[in-house]
Scaffold this motif. Sequence first.
Motif, mmCIF file in Angstrom:
data_model
loop_
_atom_site.group_PDB
_atom_site.id
_atom_site.type_symbol
_atom_site.label_atom_id
_atom_site.label_comp_id
_atom_site.label_asym_id
_atom_site.label_seq_id
_atom_site.Cartn_x
_atom_site.Cartn_y
_atom_site.Cartn_z
ATOM 1 N N ALA A 100 0.828 -1.146 0.191
ATOM 2 C CA ALA A 100 0.050 -0.059 0.015
ATOM 3 C C ALA A 100 0.871 1.330 0.154
ATOM 4 C CB ALA A 100 -0.930 -0.087 1.229
ATOM 5 N N PRO A 101 0.229 2.241 -0.373
ATOM 6 C CA PRO A 101 1.185 3.638 -0.547
ATOM 7 C C PRO A 101 1.321 4.004 0.894
ATOM 8 C CG PRO A 101 -0.551 3.813 -1.693
ATOM 9 C CD PRO A 101 -0.787 2.599 -1.362
ATOM 10 N N GLY A 102 2.652 4.648 1.229
ATOM 11 C CA GLY A 102 3.036 4.883 2.485
ATOM 12 C C GLY A 102 3.264 6.415 2.433
ATOM 13 N N ILE A 103 2.705 7.219 3.502
ATOM 14 C CA ILE A 103 2.706 8.672 3.437
ATOM 15 C C ILE A 103 4.119 8.847 3.698
ATOM 16 C CG2 ILE A 103 2.041 10.666 4.605
ATOM 17 C CD1 ILE A 103 -0.488 9.166 5.039
ATOM 18 N N GLU A 104 4.624 10.124 3.043
ATOM 19 C CA GLU A 104 6.380 10.212 3.186
ATOM 20 C C GLU A 104 6.210 11.972 3.625
ATOM 21 O OE1 GLU A 104 8.882 8.281 2.530
ATOM 22 O OE2 GLU A 104 7.391 6.669 2.318
ATOM 23 N N ASP A 105 7.389 12.458 3.978
ATOM 24 C CA ASP A 105 7.545 13.654 4.640
ATOM 25 C C ASP A 105 7.582 14.589 3.270
ATOM 26 O OD1 ASP A 105 8.178 16.195 5.713
ATOM 27 O OD2 ASP A 105 10.141 15.361 6.213
ATOM 28 N N PRO A 106 6.574 15.593 2.855
ATOM 29 C CA PRO A 106 6.695 16.238 1.874
ATOM 30 C C PRO A 106 7.657 17.332 1.823
ATOM 31 C CG PRO A 106 4.593 16.929 3.115
ATOM 32 C CD PRO A 106 5.502 15.626 3.826
ATOM 33 N N THR A 107 8.452 17.651 2.874
ATOM 34 C CA THR A 107 9.438 18.841 3.038
ATOM 35 C C THR A 107 10.906 17.846 2.646
ATOM 36 O OG1 THR A 107 9.718 18.023 5.356
ATOM 37 C CG2 THR A 107 8.209 19.965 4.751
ATOM 38 N N ASP A 108 10.877 16.608 2.376
ATOM 39 C CA ASP A 108 12.096 16.025 2.097
ATOM 40 C C ASP A 108 12.699 16.581 0.590
ATOM 41 O OD1 ASP A 108 14.205 14.230 1.245
ATOM 42 O OD2 ASP A 108 13.089 12.380 2.165
ATOM 43 N N PRO A 109 13.851 17.050 0.474
ATOM 44 C CA PRO A 109 14.348 17.710 -0.780
ATOM 45 C C PRO A 109 14.147 16.506 -1.964
ATOM 46 C CG PRO A 109 15.830 17.927 0.988
ATOM 47 C CD PRO A 109 14.960 16.999 1.575
ATOM 48 N N LYS A 110 14.110 15.385 -1.814
ATOM 49 C CA LYS A 110 14.034 14.553 -2.963
ATOM 50 C C LYS A 110 12.747 14.488 -3.245
ATOM 51 C CE LYS A 110 12.944 9.974 -1.710
ATOM 52 N NZ LYS A 110 13.029 8.680 -1.525
ATOM 53 N N TYR A 111 11.383 14.933 -2.793
ATOM 54 C CA TYR A 111 10.268 15.243 -3.317
ATOM 55 C C TYR A 111 10.141 16.615 -3.970
ATOM 56 C CZ TYR A 111 9.360 10.871 -0.917
ATOM 57 O OH TYR A 111 9.283 9.536 -0.436
ATOM 58 N N GLN A 112 10.951 17.595 -3.480
ATOM 59 C CA GLN A 112 11.089 18.898 -4.257
ATOM 60 C C GLN A 112 11.718 18.728 -5.637
ATOM 61 O OE1 GLN A 112 9.847 21.592 -2.900
ATOM 62 N NE2 GLN A 112 10.536 22.909 -4.603
ATOM 63 N N GLU A 113 12.703 17.962 -5.697
ATOM 64 C CA GLU A 113 13.165 17.713 -6.894
ATOM 65 C C GLU A 113 12.463 16.924 -8.067
ATOM 66 O OE1 GLU A 113 16.900 15.700 -6.299
ATOM 67 O OE2 GLU A 113 17.536 17.112 -4.665
ATOM 68 N N LEU A 114 11.740 15.988 -7.398
ATOM 69 C CA LEU A 114 10.628 15.257 -8.270
ATOM 70 C C LEU A 114 9.538 15.840 -8.874
ATOM 71 C CD1 LEU A 114 10.318 11.654 -6.306
ATOM 72 C CD2 LEU A 114 11.467 12.271 -8.585
ATOM 73 N N ALA A 115 9.061 16.815 -7.795
ATOM 74 C CA ALA A 115 8.143 17.848 -8.164
ATOM 75 C C ALA A 115 8.720 18.841 -9.284
ATOM 76 C CB ALA A 115 7.532 18.830 -6.982
ATOM 77 N N GLN A 116 9.791 19.456 -9.074
ATOM 78 C CA GLN A 116 10.245 20.090 -10.262
ATOM 79 C C GLN A 116 10.603 19.568 -11.509
ATOM 80 O OE1 GLN A 116 11.462 23.396 -10.071
ATOM 81 N NE2 GLN A 116 11.591 23.167 -12.096
ATOM 82 N N GLU A 117 11.054 18.123 -11.426
ATOM 83 C CA GLU A 117 11.261 17.339 -12.590
ATOM 84 C C GLU A 117 9.715 17.186 -13.279
ATOM 85 O OE1 GLU A 117 13.653 13.822 -12.790
ATOM 86 O OE2 GLU A 117 14.384 14.431 -10.734
ATOM 87 N N SER A 118 8.889 17.028 -12.533
ATOM 88 C CA SER A 118 7.363 16.748 -12.824
ATOM 89 C C SER A 118 6.913 17.968 -13.654
ATOM 90 C CB SER A 118 6.350 16.387 -12.023
ATOM 91 O OG SER A 118 7.001 15.239 -11.246
ATOM 92 N N PHE A 119 7.125 19.100 -12.948
ATOM 93 C CA PHE A 119 6.665 20.340 -13.484
ATOM 94 C C PHE A 119 7.508 20.740 -15.142
ATOM 95 C CE2 PHE A 119 6.185 24.939 -14.408
ATOM 96 C CZ PHE A 119 4.818 25.071 -14.336
ATOM 97 N N ASP A 120 8.614 20.388 -15.185
ATOM 98 C CA ASP A 120 9.333 20.487 -16.298
ATOM 99 C C ASP A 120 8.942 19.665 -17.404
ATOM 100 O OD1 ASP A 120 11.133 22.250 -15.012
ATOM 101 O OD2 ASP A 120 12.714 20.795 -14.875
ATOM 102 N N LYS A 121 8.404 18.247 -17.203
ATOM 103 C CA LYS A 121 7.660 17.381 -18.116
ATOM 104 C C LYS A 121 6.570 18.277 -18.455
ATOM 105 C CE LYS A 121 10.787 14.081 -18.351
ATOM 106 N NZ LYS A 121 11.388 13.838 -19.723
ATOM 107 N N TYR A 122 5.848 18.760 -17.590
ATOM 108 C CA TYR A 122 4.469 19.437 -17.971
ATOM 109 C C TYR A 122 4.745 20.467 -18.781
ATOM 110 C CZ TYR A 122 0.088 21.688 -17.286
ATOM 111 O OH TYR A 122 -1.209 22.163 -17.535
ATOM 112 N N ARG A 123 5.798 21.100 -18.710
ATOM 113 C CA ARG A 123 5.967 22.152 -19.629
ATOM 114 C C ARG A 123 6.277 22.009 -20.852
ATOM 115 N NH1 ARG A 123 9.379 26.927 -16.451
ATOM 116 N NH2 ARG A 123 10.717 25.139 -15.506
ATOM 117 N N GLU A 124 6.843 20.759 -20.925
ATOM 118 C CA GLU A 124 7.392 20.188 -22.311
ATOM 119 C C GLU A 124 6.048 19.832 -23.126
ATOM 120 O OE1 GLU A 124 9.956 17.032 -22.037
ATOM 121 O OE2 GLU A 124 11.471 18.242 -20.872
ATOM 122 N N THR A 125 5.044 19.234 -22.559
ATOM 123 C CA THR A 125 4.204 18.696 -23.133
ATOM 124 C C THR A 125 2.876 19.855 -23.227
ATOM 125 O OG1 THR A 125 3.219 17.887 -21.300
ATOM 126 C CG2 THR A 125 4.586 16.413 -22.579
#
Length: 127
Positions: free
Chosen positions: A40-65
Amino acid sequence: MIAVYFVLVITVLASVDAHPYEASSAMKQHSRVKRQIPGAPGIEDPTDPKYQELAQESFDKYRETHSAGQIVVKDIIVTKATKQLVAGDMYRLSFIVFPIYGDALHCYSEIYVNLENQKKFTVNCDN
């Protein structure tokens, strides 16, 4: 002799819990621990820098498309992050993008990272 025996019995009865069910149910309430269900999905700490980087990469992909390539980002705040173990890792992020000009975008992203560390992004953003 009877008085001593009577005092002894009263002392023993007073020290024994009269309602063992109530005591055991109260102990159960304090000992219950929320457990993670395997897979099952586990809740993670949203302040973790790893998730900040994934969000940035996600938005970069969104901007491309999408037509959002013109947006200059001031800040991205991750509001919720979950991680699920599948054949690799599945990350689900909710985040808010604050552009320099205009309204904030509320985005949801699913990032699948396979065992070879390749990432596949699915991103949706609303005003």
